[in-house]
Design a protein around this motif. Structure first.
Motif, PDB file in Angstrom:
ATOM      1  N   ASN A  78     -30.971   6.350   0.909  1.00 29.82           N
ATOM      2  CA  ASN A  78     -31.527   7.069  -0.237  1.00 29.82           C
ATOM      3  C   ASN A  78     -32.366   8.307   0.355  1.00 29.82           C
ATOM      4  OD1 ASN A  78     -34.179   6.499   0.726  1.00 29.82           O
ATOM      5  ND2 ASN A  78     -34.292   4.632  -0.714  1.00 29.82           N
ATOM      6  N   TRP A  79     -33.084   9.028  -0.431  1.00 26.34           N
ATOM      7  CA  TRP A  79     -33.391  10.572  -0.097  1.00 26.34           C
ATOM      8  C   TRP A  79     -34.577  10.361   0.752  1.00 26.34           C
ATOM      9  CZ3 TRP A  79     -31.262  15.235  -1.327  1.00 26.34           C
ATOM     10  CH2 TRP A  79     -32.126  16.183  -0.780  1.00 26.34           C
ATOM     11  N   GLU A  80     -35.452   9.412   0.575  1.00 25.88           N
ATOM     12  CA  GLU A  80     -36.732   9.263   1.235  1.00 25.88           C
ATOM     13  C   GLU A  80     -36.426   8.792   2.960  1.00 25.88           C
ATOM     14  OE1 GLU A  80     -36.683   8.092  -1.649  1.00 25.88           O
ATOM     15  OE2 GLU A  80     -37.677   9.947  -2.426  1.00 25.88           O
ATOM     16  N   GLU A 129     -34.648  11.770   4.640  1.00 25.52           N
ATOM     17  CA  GLU A 129     -35.382  12.700   5.392  1.00 25.52           C
ATOM     18  C   GLU A 129     -36.241  12.092   6.316  1.00 25.52           C
ATOM     19  OE1 GLU A 129     -37.805  14.516   1.948  1.00 25.52           O
ATOM     20  OE2 GLU A 129     -38.672  16.058   3.594  1.00 25.52           O
ATOM     21  N   LYS A 168     -33.757  17.828  -6.320  1.00 23.25           N
ATOM     22  CA  LYS A 168     -32.986  16.989  -5.906  1.00 23.25           C
ATOM     23  C   LYS A 168     -32.041  16.580  -6.798  1.00 23.25           C
ATOM     24  CE  LYS A 168     -36.539  15.224  -2.908  1.00 23.25           C
ATOM     25  NZ  LYS A 168     -37.600  15.937  -3.518  1.00 23.25           N
ATOM     26  N   TYR A 213     -30.969  23.895  -4.961  1.00 23.88           N
ATOM     27  CA  TYR A 213     -31.500  23.338  -3.436  1.00 23.88           C
ATOM     28  C   TYR A 213     -30.914  24.270  -2.335  1.00 23.88           C
ATOM     29  CZ  TYR A 213     -32.902  19.776  -0.367  1.00 23.88           C
ATOM     30  OH  TYR A 213     -33.712  19.220   0.761  1.00 23.88           O
ATOM     31  N   GLN A 239     -27.166  14.905   2.017  1.00 25.55           N
ATOM     32  CA  GLN A 239     -28.001  15.267   0.833  1.00 25.55           C
ATOM     33  C   GLN A 239     -27.101  15.795  -0.366  1.00 25.55           C
ATOM     34  OE1 GLN A 239     -29.248  18.528   3.901  1.00 25.55           O
ATOM     35  NE2 GLN A 239     -31.392  18.311   3.243  1.00 25.55           N
ATOM     36  N   LEU A 268     -26.206  12.856  -2.182  1.00 22.98           N
ATOM     37  CA  LEU A 268     -27.294  12.503  -3.330  1.00 22.98           C
ATOM     38  C   LEU A 268     -27.396  13.562  -4.383  1.00 22.98           C
ATOM     39  CD1 LEU A 268     -29.500  11.044  -0.530  1.00 22.98           C
ATOM     40  CD2 LEU A 268     -28.608   9.357  -2.209  1.00 22.98           C
ATOM     41  N   ILE A 269     -27.498  14.587  -3.898  1.00 19.94           N
ATOM     42  CA  ILE A 269     -27.802  15.722  -4.962  1.00 19.94           C
ATOM     43  C   ILE A 269     -26.503  15.884  -6.035  1.00 19.94           C
ATOM     44  CG2 ILE A 269     -28.066  18.302  -5.468  1.00 19.94           C
ATOM     45  CD1 ILE A 269     -29.530  18.311  -2.424  1.00 19.94           C
TER      46      ILE A 269
END
Ligand code: URA
Ligand code: SF4
Length: 191
Positions: A3-5, A8, A33, A79, A109, A112-113
């Motif tokens: 996932n994003w978190e 990152e 996002k 983004y 990225q 997910l985006i």
């Protein structure tokens, strides 16, 4: 897959290539996002490395103006990220092995985006994401469909600062982008 978190956090600690050695900050990206439109540059410069945000130096100020001209805003509806997340020393081009080490973050990225449109800024990003033999002076502003995503190669704003003769062409490319947004994802403009 992450996932994003997680993605990152992993990127922030990354030491997968030599560009980790001299960086001050990892420059992961900025924007929404769930953006329908993504802009991809090549790698952080000095200001980006110091501030941890893409396109905040002189080239970035020009990019912000071009975005603003077609009602886009880095904090509202796009983004922005780079092929490599750490600054290449002396602003040299990121090398092929550095790009390969880093591209996985950008791919995640993008997954997910789920953008509808990707704009590549400059030769390096265009060659990496669109085609290895891209000729930016000839092919900027062309519209390429790839796996349901519309790709548009454009000049790098730093190149426009060096060679303002291309500014008019760059502006036309942004008008093409606006048309494509209206056609493909008008919700970007609240329509
Ligand atoms: N140039 C790039 O390609 N990316 C940045 O973030 C800044 C300058
Ligand atoms: Fe990792 Fe990318 Fe930074 Fe290299 S440039 S250290 S691959 S985040």
């Amino acid at each position: 897959m992450s996932n994003w978190e997680e993605l990152e956090a992993r990127c922030m600690d990354c030491t997968a290539c030599r560009l980790c050695e001299k960086r001050h900050n990892v420059v992961f990206g900025v924007g929404k996002k769930d953006a329908r439109v993504m802009f991809i540059g090549e790698g952080p410069g000095e200001q980006e490395d110091l501030q941890g945000e893409p396109f905040v130096g002189r080239a970035g100020q020009l990019l912000d103006k071009l975005l603003y001209a077609i009602d886009l805003d880095r904090h509202k509806n796009v983004y922005i990220a780079n092929i490599v997340k750490c600054r290449p020393p002396m602003n040299r081009d990121p090398q092929e092995d550095e790009q390969e080490s880093c591209i996985g973050y950008l791919r995640e990225q993008t997954r997910l985006i789920r953008p509808r449109i990707i704009v590549t800024l400059g030769r390096i990003a265009g060659m990496k994401l669109i085609k290895p033999d891209l000729r930016i002076t000839r092919e900027h502003g062309s519209v390429i469909e790839r796996k349901g995503i519309t790709m548009i190669p454009m000049f790098h704003p730093a190149a426009l600062l060096r060679n303002p003769a291309n500014m008019e062409g760059a502006f036309r490319d942004f008008l093409i982008l606006r048309e494509k947004i209206n056609e493909i994802c008008p919700e970007v403009y609240g329509n």
